[in-house]
Design a protein around this motif. Structure first.
Motif, PDB file in Angstrom:
ATOM      1  N   ARG A  27       0.820  -1.203   0.000  1.00 19.88           N
ATOM      2  CA  ARG A  27       0.000   0.000   0.000  1.00 19.88           C
ATOM      3  C   ARG A  27       0.859   1.260   0.000  1.00 19.88           C
ATOM      4  O   ARG A  27       0.545   2.247  -0.654  1.00 19.88           O
ATOM      5  CB  ARG A  27      -0.925  -0.018   1.219  1.00 19.88           C
ATOM      6  CG  ARG A  27      -1.969   1.101   1.214  1.00 19.88           C
ATOM      7  CD  ARG A  27      -2.919   0.944   2.377  1.00 19.88           C
ATOM      8  NE  ARG A  27      -3.611  -0.340   2.301  1.00 19.88           N
ATOM      9  CZ  ARG A  27      -4.453  -0.764   3.234  1.00 19.88           C
ATOM     10  NH1 ARG A  27      -4.669  -0.014   4.310  1.00 19.88           N
ATOM     11  NH2 ARG A  27      -5.058  -1.934   3.110  1.00 19.88           N
ATOM     12  N   ARG A  28       1.934   1.240   0.766  1.00 22.50           N
ATOM     13  CA  ARG A  28       2.835   2.401   0.773  1.00 22.50           C
ATOM     14  C   ARG A  28       3.469   2.615  -0.602  1.00 22.50           C
ATOM     15  O   ARG A  28       3.609   3.747  -1.066  1.00 22.50           O
ATOM     16  CB  ARG A  28       3.917   2.210   1.832  1.00 22.50           C
ATOM     17  CG  ARG A  28       3.399   2.310   3.270  1.00 22.50           C
ATOM     18  CD  ARG A  28       4.556   2.533   4.240  1.00 22.50           C
ATOM     19  NE  ARG A  28       5.551   1.463   4.131  1.00 22.50           N
ATOM     20  CZ  ARG A  28       5.525   0.364   4.866  1.00 22.50           C
ATOM     21  NH1 ARG A  28       4.544   0.175   5.756  1.00 22.50           N
ATOM     22  NH2 ARG A  28       6.467  -0.564   4.728  1.00 22.50           N
ATOM     23  N   ALA A  29       3.849   1.520  -1.246  1.00 21.93           N
ATOM     24  CA  ALA A  29       4.427   1.646  -2.586  1.00 21.93           C
ATOM     25  C   ALA A  29       3.415   2.198  -3.583  1.00 21.93           C
ATOM     26  O   ALA A  29       3.746   3.009  -4.447  1.00 21.93           O
ATOM     27  CB  ALA A  29       4.954   0.283  -3.050  1.00 21.93           C
ATOM     28  N   TRP A  30       2.126   1.758  -3.433  1.00 25.61           N
ATOM     29  CA  TRP A  30       1.102   2.259  -4.354  1.00 25.61           C
ATOM     30  C   TRP A  30       0.848   3.744  -4.150  1.00 25.61           C
ATOM     31  O   TRP A  30       0.631   4.490  -5.101  1.00 25.61           O
ATOM     32  CB  TRP A  30      -0.183   1.482  -4.157  1.00 25.61           C
ATOM     33  CG  TRP A  30      -1.341   2.062  -4.902  1.00 25.61           C
ATOM     34  CD1 TRP A  30      -2.459   2.643  -4.394  1.00 25.61           C
ATOM     35  CD2 TRP A  30      -1.472   2.166  -6.334  1.00 25.61           C
ATOM     36  NE1 TRP A  30      -3.285   3.084  -5.384  1.00 25.61           N
ATOM     37  CE2 TRP A  30      -2.698   2.809  -6.597  1.00 25.61           C
ATOM     38  CE3 TRP A  30      -0.677   1.777  -7.405  1.00 25.61           C
ATOM     39  CZ2 TRP A  30      -3.146   3.054  -7.879  1.00 25.61           C
ATOM     40  CZ3 TRP A  30      -1.116   2.030  -8.694  1.00 25.61           C
ATOM     41  CH2 TRP A  30      -2.334   2.658  -8.923  1.00 25.61           C
ATOM     42  N   ARG A  31       0.894   4.182  -2.894  1.00 24.64           N
ATOM     43  CA  ARG A  31       0.719   5.609  -2.641  1.00 24.64           C
ATOM     44  C   ARG A  31       1.842   6.430  -3.273  1.00 24.64           C
ATOM     45  O   ARG A  31       1.634   7.571  -3.680  1.00 24.64           O
ATOM     46  CB  ARG A  31       0.668   5.862  -1.138  1.00 24.64           C
ATOM     47  CG  ARG A  31      -0.605   5.366  -0.463  1.00 24.64           C
ATOM     48  CD  ARG A  31      -0.581   5.644   1.021  1.00 24.64           C
ATOM     49  NE  ARG A  31      -1.815   5.198   1.666  1.00 24.64           N
ATOM     50  CZ  ARG A  31      -2.042   5.275   2.972  1.00 24.64           C
ATOM     51  NH1 ARG A  31      -1.082   5.786   3.773  1.00 24.64           N
ATOM     52  NH2 ARG A  31      -3.177   4.853   3.484  1.00 24.64           N
ATOM     53  N   THR A  32       3.005   5.877  -3.352  1.00 26.48           N
ATOM     54  CA  THR A  32       4.124   6.582  -3.960  1.00 26.48           C
ATOM     55  C   THR A  32       4.029   6.587  -5.483  1.00 26.48           C
ATOM     56  O   THR A  32       4.328   7.588  -6.141  1.00 26.48           O
ATOM     57  CB  THR A  32       5.450   5.937  -3.533  1.00 26.48           C
ATOM     58  OG1 THR A  32       5.516   5.916  -2.099  1.00 26.48           O
ATOM     59  CG2 THR A  32       6.633   6.707  -4.088  1.00 26.48           C
ATOM     60  N   VAL A  33       3.571   5.462  -6.047  1.00 31.36           N
ATOM     61  CA  VAL A  33       3.584   5.307  -7.505  1.00 31.36           C
ATOM     62  C   VAL A  33       2.303   5.827  -8.142  1.00 31.36           C
ATOM     63  O   VAL A  33       2.310   6.240  -9.308  1.00 31.36           O
ATOM     64  CB  VAL A  33       3.805   3.818  -7.868  1.00 31.36           C
ATOM     65  CG1 VAL A  33       3.712   3.594  -9.374  1.00 31.36           C
ATOM     66  CG2 VAL A  33       5.148   3.344  -7.343  1.00 31.36           C
ATOM     67  N   SER A  34       1.186   5.836  -7.400  1.00 33.83           N
ATOM     68  CA  SER A  34      -0.111   6.145  -8.002  1.00 33.83           C
ATOM     69  C   SER A  34      -0.169   7.510  -8.691  1.00 33.83           C
ATOM     70  O   SER A  34      -0.766   7.612  -9.777  1.00 33.83           O
ATOM     71  CB  SER A  34      -1.212   6.046  -6.941  1.00 33.83           C
ATOM     72  OG  SER A  34      -0.958   6.933  -5.864  1.00 33.83           O
ATOM     73  N   TYR A  36       2.101   9.026 -10.384  1.00 35.32           N
ATOM     74  CA  TYR A  36       2.746   8.862 -11.689  1.00 35.32           C
ATOM     75  C   TYR A  36       1.896   7.995 -12.616  1.00 35.32           C
ATOM     76  O   TYR A  36       1.872   8.205 -13.833  1.00 35.32           O
ATOM     77  CB  TYR A  36       4.128   8.250 -11.510  1.00 35.32           C
ATOM     78  CG  TYR A  36       5.048   9.082 -10.643  1.00 35.32           C
ATOM     79  CD1 TYR A  36       5.720  10.182 -11.165  1.00 35.32           C
ATOM     80  CD2 TYR A  36       5.224   8.777  -9.293  1.00 35.32           C
ATOM     81  CE1 TYR A  36       6.551  10.956 -10.378  1.00 35.32           C
ATOM     82  CE2 TYR A  36       6.059   9.537  -8.491  1.00 35.32           C
ATOM     83  CZ  TYR A  36       6.716  10.631  -9.032  1.00 35.32           C
ATOM     84  OH  TYR A  36       7.533  11.398  -8.247  1.00 35.32           O
TER      85      TYR A  36
END
Length: 323
Positions: A27-34, A36
């Motif tokens: 979830r943390r990775a998705w918040r960073t990538v979303s 972009y």
């Protein structure tokens, strides 16, 4: 008194952390990538249909490429650009682009500013007038140009008929240099005045009404209010419309092409713009390399004009800030 657990008794287990309070690594990775991921479609389309054609056009402009044999490319370096600067018709089209741009942009923006100022007051049916202002912009450029070509006809045109009523001899609106450029500019003015007027109207409605009330209490007339309240508040909007109109004037193509149906812009190239000149070189004479060079000259010309407009606007803002 402190209570202790009896001997041999295990301590109570620590409760597990709340999983909802601690987001997982995915979830943390998705918040960073979303963010972009959301903007990726735009940049993908821009790279495919904007950036790549621009770079490829610059590449083609350095070669001799013919439309019949696009696979046969001969290195020329800056030879296409040198050929342009020695071509008389390039300078004619550049001059025509400038004159038609001035003839169409200046009256267009002045009229748009005046219309927006009138519509900013409480008038009956102003919603109808605001809607009607967009009708020329929504009209097909082909239909509008064909109608204006009939209006500016030499023998049976309505414009010459009206001029004849006041004793003016018929004007050849297609052969004369100045007359044909005025006719083409009239089409541009008719199509874009309402569009710019609505932009100015939106800018006027964002100006605080307290400024007008204070000016009215000081005894300022409506003309004074327009000069000292409306125009300063519209300065960013005016700069925007000037930049956009300058870009549009540099890329003018449809109106001069359809006015007489001639790629050369008249018998003596009297209203051939840079857009028509590029089309003539690429699809009339099949010189794709030279057409690409013209496209890049237009691109650089737009950058220079936009830069000059931005520099003048910034200098004006500094002068007023220093007062």
């Amino acid at each position: 008194m402190t209570l202790t657990a009896p001997a041999g008794t295990a301590a109570p287990p620590t409760p597990p952390p709340d999983r909802a309070a601690r987001p997982s690594a995915v979830r943390r990775a998705w918040r960073t990538v979303s963010p972009y991921a959301y903007i990726a479609p735009f940049f993908t389309l821009f790279a495919a249909f904007g950036l790549f054609p621009l770079i490829y056009t610059a590449f083609v402009s350095l070669y001799r490429v013919e439309l019949q044999t696009p696979g046969d490319m001969e290195w020329r370096g800056f030879g296409n650009y040198a050929a342009l600067f020695t071509d008389e018709f390039f300078w004619i089209s550049l001059r025509n682009t400038f004159t038609i741009g001035v003839l169409s942009t200046v009256p267009q923006l002045v009229m748009a500013l005046g219309l927006a100022h009138l519509l900013n007051y409480k008038l009956r049916g102003r919603t109808f007038f605001r809607t009607a202002m967009l009708l020329p912009y929504a009209t097909s450029v082909a239909a509008a140009t064909l109608v204006f070509a009939q209006l500016f006809g030499r023998d049976f045109g309505l414009v010459n008929y009206v001029l004849g009523l006041v004793g003016i001899a018929p004007v050849d609106w297609q052969t004369g240099t100045v007359a044909s450029q005025i006719a083409v500019s009239t089409i541009v003015i008719w199509r874009w005045t309402g569009y710019n007027a609505l932009i100015y109207l939106a800018g006027m409605q964002s100006i605080p009404s307290e400024l007008y009330e204070a000016a009215e209490m000081d005894g300022a007339s409506r003309w004074r209010q327009f000069l000292h309240v409306t125009l300063p508040g519209l300065r960013p909007t005016i700069v925007f419309t000037v930049v956009v109109s300058t870009i549009g004037a540099t890329q003018l193509f449809g109106e001069p092409l359809l006015y007489e149906g001639s790629v050369s812009g008249g018998i003596s190239h009297q209203y051939q713009t840079l857009g028509l000149y590029m089309y003539e070189q690429g699809w009339g004479f099949f010189h794709l390399g030279r057409a690409a060079a013209i496209a890049w000259v237009m691109f650089l010309l737009i950058l220079v004009l936009v830069g000059v407009n931005a520099l003048l606007a910034r200098r004006r803002s500094r002068k007023e800030a220093g007062r």
